[in-house]
Scaffold this motif. Structure first.
Motif, PDB file in Angstrom:
ATOM      1  N   VAL A  91       0.864  -1.174   0.000  1.00 55.01           N
ATOM      2  CA  VAL A  91       0.000   0.000   0.000  1.00 55.01           C
ATOM      3  C   VAL A  91       0.906   1.231   0.000  1.00 55.01           C
ATOM      4  N   TYR A  92       0.700   2.079  -0.957  1.00 50.07           N
ATOM      5  CA  TYR A  92       1.506   3.285  -1.098  1.00 50.07           C
ATOM      6  C   TYR A  92       0.746   4.462  -0.494  1.00 50.07           C
ATOM      7  N   TYR A  93       1.424   5.126   0.420  1.00 49.03           N
ATOM      8  CA  TYR A  93       0.854   6.296   1.087  1.00 49.03           C
ATOM      9  C   TYR A  93       1.621   7.540   0.683  1.00 49.03           C
ATOM     10  N   CYS A  94       0.895   8.617   0.462  1.00 49.54           N
ATOM     11  CA  CYS A  94       1.569   9.883   0.232  1.00 49.54           C
ATOM     12  C   CYS A  94       1.518  10.699   1.522  1.00 49.54           C
ATOM     13  N   LYS A  95       2.566  11.434   1.715  1.00 51.32           N
ATOM     14  CA  LYS A  95       2.666  12.315   2.870  1.00 51.32           C
ATOM     15  C   LYS A  95       3.072  13.694   2.386  1.00 51.32           C
ATOM     16  N   GLY A  96       2.419  14.698   2.925  1.00 50.08           N
ATOM     17  CA  GLY A  96       2.777  16.060   2.573  1.00 50.08           C
ATOM     18  C   GLY A  96       3.091  16.861   3.823  1.00 50.08           C
ATOM     19  N   ARG A  97       4.139  17.647   3.736  1.00 47.15           N
ATOM     20  CA  ARG A  97       4.415  18.604   4.812  1.00 47.15           C
ATOM     21  C   ARG A  97       3.902  19.948   4.322  1.00 47.15           C
ATOM     22  N   LEU A  98       2.815  20.412   4.917  1.00 47.45           N
ATOM     23  CA  LEU A  98       2.138  21.615   4.469  1.00 47.45           C
ATOM     24  C   LEU A  98       2.104  22.667   5.575  1.00 47.45           C
ATOM     25  N   ARG A  99       2.153  23.900   5.175  1.00 44.42           N
ATOM     26  CA  ARG A  99       2.014  25.001   6.128  1.00 44.42           C
ATOM     27  C   ARG A  99       0.559  25.464   6.140  1.00 44.42           C
ATOM     28  N   THR A 100       0.013  25.551   7.336  1.00 42.08           N
ATOM     29  CA  THR A 100      -1.367  26.024   7.509  1.00 42.08           C
ATOM     30  C   THR A 100      -1.416  27.001   8.674  1.00 42.08           C
ATOM     31  N   GLY A 101      -2.489  27.803   8.687  1.00 39.64           N
ATOM     32  CA  GLY A 101      -2.716  28.691   9.817  1.00 39.64           C
ATOM     33  C   GLY A 101      -1.973  30.008   9.708  1.00 39.64           C
ATOM     34  N   LYS A 102      -2.210  30.852  10.687  1.00 41.49           N
ATOM     35  CA  LYS A 102      -1.535  32.145  10.774  1.00 41.49           C
ATOM     36  C   LYS A 102      -1.024  32.339  12.197  1.00 41.49           C
ATOM     37  N   PRO A 103       0.294  32.453  12.409  1.00 42.34           N
ATOM     38  CA  PRO A 103       1.310  32.304  11.361  1.00 42.34           C
ATOM     39  C   PRO A 103       1.369  30.865  10.848  1.00 42.34           C
ATOM     40  N   PRO A 104       1.832  30.687   9.618  1.00 43.93           N
ATOM     41  CA  PRO A 104       1.859  29.343   9.042  1.00 43.93           C
ATOM     42  C   PRO A 104       2.792  28.406   9.804  1.00 43.93           C
ATOM     43  N   ILE A 105       2.297  27.234  10.106  1.00 41.12           N
ATOM     44  CA  ILE A 105       3.071  26.213  10.794  1.00 41.12           C
ATOM     45  C   ILE A 105       3.061  24.953   9.949  1.00 41.12           C
ATOM     46  N   ALA A 106       4.227  24.354   9.759  1.00 46.40           N
ATOM     47  CA  ALA A 106       4.330  23.148   8.941  1.00 46.40           C
ATOM     48  C   ALA A 106       3.965  21.914   9.741  1.00 46.40           C
ATOM     49  N   ASP A 107       3.217  21.024   9.108  1.00 51.11           N
ATOM     50  CA  ASP A 107       2.839  19.776   9.761  1.00 51.11           C
ATOM     51  C   ASP A 107       2.694  18.706   8.680  1.00 51.11           C
ATOM     52  N   ASP A 108       2.748  17.451   9.099  1.00 51.51           N
ATOM     53  CA  ASP A 108       2.651  16.343   8.154  1.00 51.51           C
ATOM     54  C   ASP A 108       1.210  15.854   8.037  1.00 51.51           C
ATOM     55  N   TYR A 109       0.798  15.588   6.794  1.00 53.21           N
ATOM     56  CA  TYR A 109      -0.520  15.057   6.517  1.00 53.21           C
ATOM     57  C   TYR A 109      -0.360  13.812   5.636  1.00 53.21           C
ATOM     58  N   TRP A 110      -1.187  12.797   5.921  1.00 51.44           N
ATOM     59  CA  TRP A 110      -1.106  11.544   5.173  1.00 51.44           C
ATOM     60  C   TRP A 110      -2.349  11.331   4.317  1.00 51.44           C
ATOM     61  N   GLY A 111      -2.132  10.763   3.131  1.00 50.74           N
ATOM     62  CA  GLY A 111      -3.233  10.322   2.302  1.00 50.74           C
ATOM     63  C   GLY A 111      -3.714   8.958   2.751  1.00 50.74           C
ATOM     64  N   GLN A 112      -4.753   8.450   2.112  1.00 51.01           N
ATOM     65  CA  GLN A 112      -5.398   7.220   2.562  1.00 51.01           C
ATOM     66  C   GLN A 112      -4.723   5.957   2.053  1.00 51.01           C
ATOM     67  N   GLY A 113      -3.795   6.049   1.125  1.00 59.16           N
ATOM     68  CA  GLY A 113      -3.113   4.865   0.618  1.00 59.16           C
ATOM     69  C   GLY A 113      -3.780   4.296  -0.613  1.00 59.16           C
ATOM     70  N   THR A 114      -2.971   3.744  -1.483  1.00 56.50           N
ATOM     71  CA  THR A 114      -3.466   3.082  -2.681  1.00 56.50           C
ATOM     72  C   THR A 114      -2.689   1.783  -2.883  1.00 56.50           C
ATOM     73  N   GLN A 115      -3.399   0.699  -3.168  1.00 58.18           N
ATOM     74  CA  GLN A 115      -2.779  -0.621  -3.254  1.00 58.18           C
ATOM     75  C   GLN A 115      -2.099  -0.824  -4.597  1.00 58.18           C
ATOM     76  N   VAL A 116      -0.869  -1.286  -4.548  1.00 56.86           N
ATOM     77  CA  VAL A 116      -0.131  -1.680  -5.743  1.00 56.86           C
ATOM     78  C   VAL A 116       0.221  -3.161  -5.609  1.00 56.86           C
ATOM     79  N   THR A 117      -0.145  -3.943  -6.603  1.00 57.06           N
ATOM     80  CA  THR A 117       0.163  -5.364  -6.598  1.00 57.06           C
ATOM     81  C   THR A 117       0.890  -5.714  -7.879  1.00 57.06           C
ATOM     82  N   VAL A 118       2.078  -6.275  -7.732  1.00 56.42           N
ATOM     83  CA  VAL A 118       2.885  -6.654  -8.889  1.00 56.42           C
ATOM     84  C   VAL A 118       3.002  -8.175  -8.923  1.00 56.42           C
ATOM     85  N   SER A 119       2.535  -8.761 -10.002  1.00 57.06           N
ATOM     86  CA  SER A 119       2.578 -10.218 -10.138  1.00 57.06           C
ATOM     87  C   SER A 119       3.822 -10.627 -10.922  1.00 57.06           C
ATOM     88  N   SER A 120       4.331 -11.787 -10.580  1.00 57.72           N
ATOM     89  CA  SER A 120       5.547 -12.267 -11.244  1.00 57.72           C
ATOM     90  C   SER A 120       5.221 -13.032 -12.512  1.00 57.72           C
TER      91      SER A 120
END
Length: 120
Positions: A91-120
């Motif tokens: 399962v591949y997850y994306c993570k973003g470090r984004l600035r939000t708020g005032k003053p802007p503060i950086a924090d990590d946010y995760w996506g929900q994941g997407t399944q990758v299956t590779v067959s031989s």
């Protein structure tokens, strides 16, 4: 803030897939974005990252096969995966470090994941 990952699926060894991760919501900027892979019973492992200045970093096993890129106008990150191997399965997850708020503060946010299956 939401990160929406997509593009996973089933591929044969040697094939290709492209993952996307779109950021939405209220944020001032994106500092960096990254992809992680998780397999059952394991922690999430780093795959690749890209900074806002375009600098990229790859896990050794992916370098040369995977390419991470970003479209700032669309707030979307991509992972082009080529020469896929069965061990790329997970399962591949994306993570973003984004600035939000005032003053802007950086924090990590995760996506929900997407399944990758590779067959031989």
């Amino acid at each position: 803030v939401q990160l929406q990952a997509s593009g996973g699926g089933l591929a044969q060894a040697g094939g290709s897939l492209r993952l996307s991760c779109a950021a939405s919501g209220h944020f001032s900027d994106i500092v960096s974005k990254a992809w992680y892979r998780q397999t059952p019973g394991s922690q999430r492992n780093f795959v690749a990252s890209i900074r806002s200045d375009g600098a990229t970093l790859y896990q050794d096993s992916e370098e040369g096969r995977f390419v991470i890129s970003s479209d700032s106008a669309k707030n979307t990150m991509y992972l082009q995966m080529s020469k896929l191997k069965p061990e790329d399965t997970g399962v591949y997850y994306c993570k973003g470090r984004l600035r939000t708020g005032k003053p802007p503060i950086a924090d990590d946010y995760w996506g929900q994941g997407t399944q990758v299956t590779v067959s031989s």
